[in-house]
Enzyme design. Structure first.
Site, PDB file in Angstrom:
ATOM      1  N   CYS A 117       0.705  -1.307  -0.029  1.00  0.00           N
ATOM      2  CA  CYS A 117      -0.021   0.040  -0.158  1.00  0.00           C
ATOM      3  C   CYS A 117       1.071   1.579  -0.534  1.00  0.00           C
ATOM      4  O   CYS A 117       0.230   2.320  -0.136  1.00  0.00           O
ATOM      5  CB  CYS A 117      -0.789  -0.134   0.902  1.00  0.00           C
ATOM      6  SG  CYS A 117      -1.715  -1.926   1.489  1.00  0.00           S
ATOM      7  N   HIS A 257      -2.946   6.923   2.505  1.00  0.00           N
ATOM      8  CA  HIS A 257      -3.741   5.938   2.595  1.00  0.00           C
ATOM      9  C   HIS A 257      -4.927   5.382   3.181  1.00  0.00           C
ATOM     10  O   HIS A 257      -5.457   5.631   4.492  1.00  0.00           O
ATOM     11  CB  HIS A 257      -2.591   4.345   2.410  1.00  0.00           C
ATOM     12  CG  HIS A 257      -3.170   3.343   2.511  1.00  0.00           C
ATOM     13  ND1 HIS A 257      -3.759   3.459   1.453  1.00  0.00           N
ATOM     14  CD2 HIS A 257      -3.202   2.407   3.903  1.00  0.00           C
ATOM     15  CE1 HIS A 257      -3.919   1.833   1.110  1.00  0.00           C
ATOM     16  NE2 HIS A 257      -3.879   1.057   1.936  1.00  0.00           N
ATOM     17  N   ASN A 287     -10.208  -0.245  -0.166  1.00  0.00           N
ATOM     18  CA  ASN A 287      -8.538   0.313   0.320  1.00  0.00           C
ATOM     19  C   ASN A 287      -8.745  -0.555  -1.189  1.00  0.00           C
ATOM     20  O   ASN A 287      -8.550  -1.750  -1.447  1.00  0.00           O
ATOM     21  CB  ASN A 287      -8.221  -0.661   1.534  1.00  0.00           C
ATOM     22  CG  ASN A 287      -6.799  -0.757   1.732  1.00  0.00           C
ATOM     23  OD1 ASN A 287      -5.879  -0.848   0.894  1.00  0.00           O
ATOM     24  ND2 ASN A 287      -5.825  -1.161   2.452  1.00  0.00           N
TER      25      ASN A 287
HETATM   26  N1  ACO Z   1     -18.089  -9.175  10.143  1.00  0.00           N
HETATM   27  C1  ACO Z   1     -18.351  -9.506  11.623  1.00  0.00           C
HETATM   28  N2  ACO Z   1     -17.537  -9.683  12.451  1.00  0.00           N
HETATM   29  C2  ACO Z   1     -15.769  -9.696  12.284  1.00  0.00           C
HETATM   30  C3  ACO Z   1     -15.835  -9.398  10.540  1.00  0.00           C
HETATM   31  C4  ACO Z   1     -16.596  -9.026   9.743  1.00  0.00           C
HETATM   32  N3  ACO Z   1     -16.366  -9.056   8.463  1.00  0.00           N
HETATM   33  N4  ACO Z   1     -14.081  -9.410  10.663  1.00  0.00           N
HETATM   34  C5  ACO Z   1     -13.605 -10.252  12.190  1.00  0.00           C
HETATM   35  N5  ACO Z   1     -15.040 -10.380  12.637  1.00  0.00           N
HETATM   36  C6  ACO Z   1     -14.770 -10.164  14.145  1.00  0.00           C
HETATM   37  C7  ACO Z   1     -13.524 -11.167  14.579  1.00  0.00           C
HETATM   38  O1  ACO Z   1     -13.890 -12.909  14.105  1.00  0.00           O
HETATM   39  C8  ACO Z   1     -13.126 -11.359  15.833  1.00  0.00           C
HETATM   40  O2  ACO Z   1     -14.464 -11.891  16.522  1.00  0.00           O
HETATM   41  P1  ACO Z   1     -14.123 -12.799  17.888  1.00  0.00           P
HETATM   42  O3  ACO Z   1     -14.033 -11.900  18.591  1.00  0.00           O
HETATM   43  O4  ACO Z   1     -15.041 -13.817  17.721  1.00  0.00           O
HETATM   44  O5  ACO Z   1     -12.311 -14.252  17.438  1.00  0.00           O
HETATM   45  C9  ACO Z   1     -13.617  -9.590  15.898  1.00  0.00           C
HETATM   46  O6  ACO Z   1     -14.882  -9.474  15.047  1.00  0.00           O
HETATM   47  C10 ACO Z   1     -12.953  -8.866  16.385  1.00  0.00           C
HETATM   48  O7  ACO Z   1     -11.953  -8.355  15.450  1.00  0.00           O
HETATM   49  P2  ACO Z   1     -10.403  -8.053  15.704  1.00  0.00           P
HETATM   50  O8  ACO Z   1     -10.075  -8.138  14.093  1.00  0.00           O
HETATM   51  O9  ACO Z   1     -10.155  -7.563  16.480  1.00  0.00           O
HETATM   52  O10 ACO Z   1     -11.264  -6.288  14.425  1.00  0.00           O
HETATM   53  P3  ACO Z   1     -10.400  -5.177  14.377  1.00  0.00           P
HETATM   54  O11 ACO Z   1     -11.912  -4.216  15.602  1.00  0.00           O
HETATM   55  O12 ACO Z   1      -9.565  -5.029  15.334  1.00  0.00           O
HETATM   56  O13 ACO Z   1     -11.026  -5.211  12.885  1.00  0.00           O
HETATM   57  C11 ACO Z   1      -9.763  -4.932  10.625  1.00  0.00           C
HETATM   58  C12 ACO Z   1     -10.627  -6.034  11.988  1.00  0.00           C
HETATM   59  C13 ACO Z   1     -10.581  -3.851  10.498  1.00  0.00           C
HETATM   60  C14 ACO Z   1      -8.901  -6.230   9.902  1.00  0.00           C
HETATM   61  C15 ACO Z   1      -8.634  -4.028  11.563  1.00  0.00           C
HETATM   62  O14 ACO Z   1      -7.455  -5.260  12.414  1.00  0.00           O
HETATM   63  C16 ACO Z   1      -7.912  -3.140  10.359  1.00  0.00           C
HETATM   64  O15 ACO Z   1      -8.096  -2.814   9.928  1.00  0.00           O
HETATM   65  N6  ACO Z   1      -6.692  -4.225  10.210  1.00  0.00           N
HETATM   66  C17 ACO Z   1      -5.779  -3.257   9.602  1.00  0.00           C
HETATM   67  C18 ACO Z   1      -6.105  -3.255   7.997  1.00  0.00           C
HETATM   68  C19 ACO Z   1      -5.040  -2.296   7.190  1.00  0.00           C
HETATM   69  O16 ACO Z   1      -4.274  -1.363   7.829  1.00  0.00           O
HETATM   70  N7  ACO Z   1      -3.849  -3.610   6.219  1.00  0.00           N
HETATM   71  C20 ACO Z   1      -3.310  -2.253   5.711  1.00  0.00           C
HETATM   72  C21 ACO Z   1      -2.576  -3.121   4.638  1.00  0.00           C
HETATM   73  S1  ACO Z   1      -3.246  -3.757   3.376  1.00  0.00           S
HETATM   74  C22 ACO Z   1      -1.742  -4.007   2.408  1.00  0.00           C
HETATM   75  O17 ACO Z   1      -0.921  -3.140   2.454  1.00  0.00           O
HETATM   76  C23 ACO Z   1      -2.509  -4.688   1.009  1.00  0.00           C
END
Ligand code: ACO
Length: 348
Positions: A117, A257, A287
């Site tokens: 990214c 980003h 994204n």
């Molecule tokens: N719908 C419902 N529940 C979900 C979903 C979904 N789409 N996705 C995850 N959950 C659940 C998980 O399973 C977890 O459940 P559990 O507690 O029963 O295990 C719960 O939600 C919490 O999961 P977390 O991963 O802690 O959720 P978080 O609030 O962190 O959000 C997310 C997840 C959106 C992926 C976040 O971690 C994020 O944005 N991470 C960074 C992504 C990023 O910046 N990528 C960057 C670069 S990309 C690149 O370079 C190609």
């Protein structure tokens, strides 16, 4: 000693494929909901490239064609084309090569940059050096990704995040002292374990087994990536500010980003910037990896003024991160508009 020319962004154009994937549609594919996706990421919908045989080069070529048309640039005037992408059409040749052929740019240097990214900011940094040394006068930098081709639409934690798109900028020597004032690029390969694509490269070539095990999709440990992204986006933005004696109230735009609305808000807060000075497109595009920053510039173009100070900041897989300080070179409201097909831009 003559002062080396500074590179300015003199035009921007984008392309978004017409097909949409909404949160409601995703809720039919995996166990998720519009409320969860909106609250945790800020995303409402994303564009998806559909069509037999179409790859990243298709969207990138649309963006570059528009850029050349908008600026009245003949393909023969372009000295260099760099494509930032994580989803190239092919392992080789480079997607940049293919784009040049598609838009009629011949006999120049062209290459891809892979920095996930952060690739668009890496590419801007490289392009600005070609201009500063006098080796090139017109450089096209295009960020484009077809993330839908490497996303597992059975994995709810990643499939809600990404969309497809392309954005391109033209860089030229600046006569007024504006342009790319400073740039920082950084990486840490130990972050690979948290975000990568397991198979398809030389470590694990494609086989029936890798396909069966779904190893060609994005593997992301969301929470680890989130933590690192929050820290590094702000760190690089603040380093750029310190190096250039900038306070939050002196910056006209933060161009972050677009990975997660919460990461964007946290970066703005740590820079001391209000959200009305932050470019946000994540709700409608998701994204788009290398396309997020040029698509932001394209969406907000009509609001940009010559001399506007902006900090561009990115974070990506690898890990990679980057920050660029730009003084915008032209009044966006006066920029030429393309009639007819305009790549589906929806406006801010
Ligand atoms: N719908 C419902 N529940 C979900 C979903 C979904 N789409 N996705 C995850 N959950 C659940 C998980 O399973 C977890 O459940 P559990 O507690 O029963 O295990 C719960 O939600 C919490 O999961 P977390 O991963 O802690 O959720 P978080 O609030 O962190 O959000 C997310 C997840 C959106 C992926 C976040 O971690 C994020 O944005 N991470 C960074 C992504 C990023 O910046 N990528 C960057 C670069 S990309 C690149 O370079 C190609």
């Amino acid at each position: 000693m003559p002062v080396p020319p500074r590179a300015s962004i003199t035009a921007v154009h984008g392309y978004l494929p017409p097909d949409l994937l909404t949160n409601a549609e995703l809720a039919h594919l995996v166990d998720t909901s519009d409320a969860w996706i909106t609250e945790r990421t800020g995303i409402k919908e994303r564009h998806i490239l559909k069509g037999e045989g179409l790859g990243t080069s298709h969207m990138a070529a649309e963006a570059v064609r528009g850029l050349l048309k908008k600026t009245g640039t003949d393909p023969s005037e372009v000295d260099l084309l760099i494509c930032a992408t994580t989803t190239p059409d092919l392992q080789f040749p480079s997607t940049a090569n293919l784009i040049c052929d598609m838009v009629g740019i011949r006999n120049i240097g062209s290459f891809d940059v892979q920095a996930a990214c952060s690739g668009f900011l890496y590419s801007l940094t490289i392009a600005s050096q070609f201009i500063a040394t006098g080796a090139a006068r017109k450089v096209v930098v295009v960020g484009a990704d077809t993330m839908s081709t490497i996303i597992d639409y059975t994995d709810r934690a990643t499939c809600v995040l990404f969309g497809d798109g392309a954005g391109a900028v033209l860089l030229e020597p600046d006569p007024n002292g504006y342009g790319i004032m400073d740039a920082l690029i950084r990486s840490d390969g130990s972050g690979m374990i948290h975000l990568h694509q397991k198979a398809g490269g030389s470590r694990m070539p494609a086989s029936a087994e890798t396909v069966a095990k779904r190893l060609h999709y994005v593997h992301q440990e969301g929470a680890a990536v989130y933590k690192f992204a929050i820290a590094k986006m702000a760190e690089v933005a603040r380093e750029i500010m310190t190096r250039n004696n900038l306070r939050g109230d002196m910056i006209d735009w933060l161009v972050p980003h677009q990975a997660n609305k919460r990461i964007i808000e946290s970066t703005a807060e740590r820079m001391g910037m209000p959200m009305d000075k932050v470019m946000v497109t994540i709700h409608k595009y998701g994204n788009t990896t290398n396309a997020t920053i040029p698509l932001c510039l394209w969406d907000y173009e009509s609001r940009l003024k010559a001399g506007d100070k902006m900090v561009l900041a990115a974070f990506g897989g690898g890990f990679t991160w980057a920050g660029v300080y730009v003084q915008w070179a032209y009044d966006g409201a006066k920029a030429p508009k393309l009639n007819g097909k305009n790549g589906n831009r929806k406006g801010v």
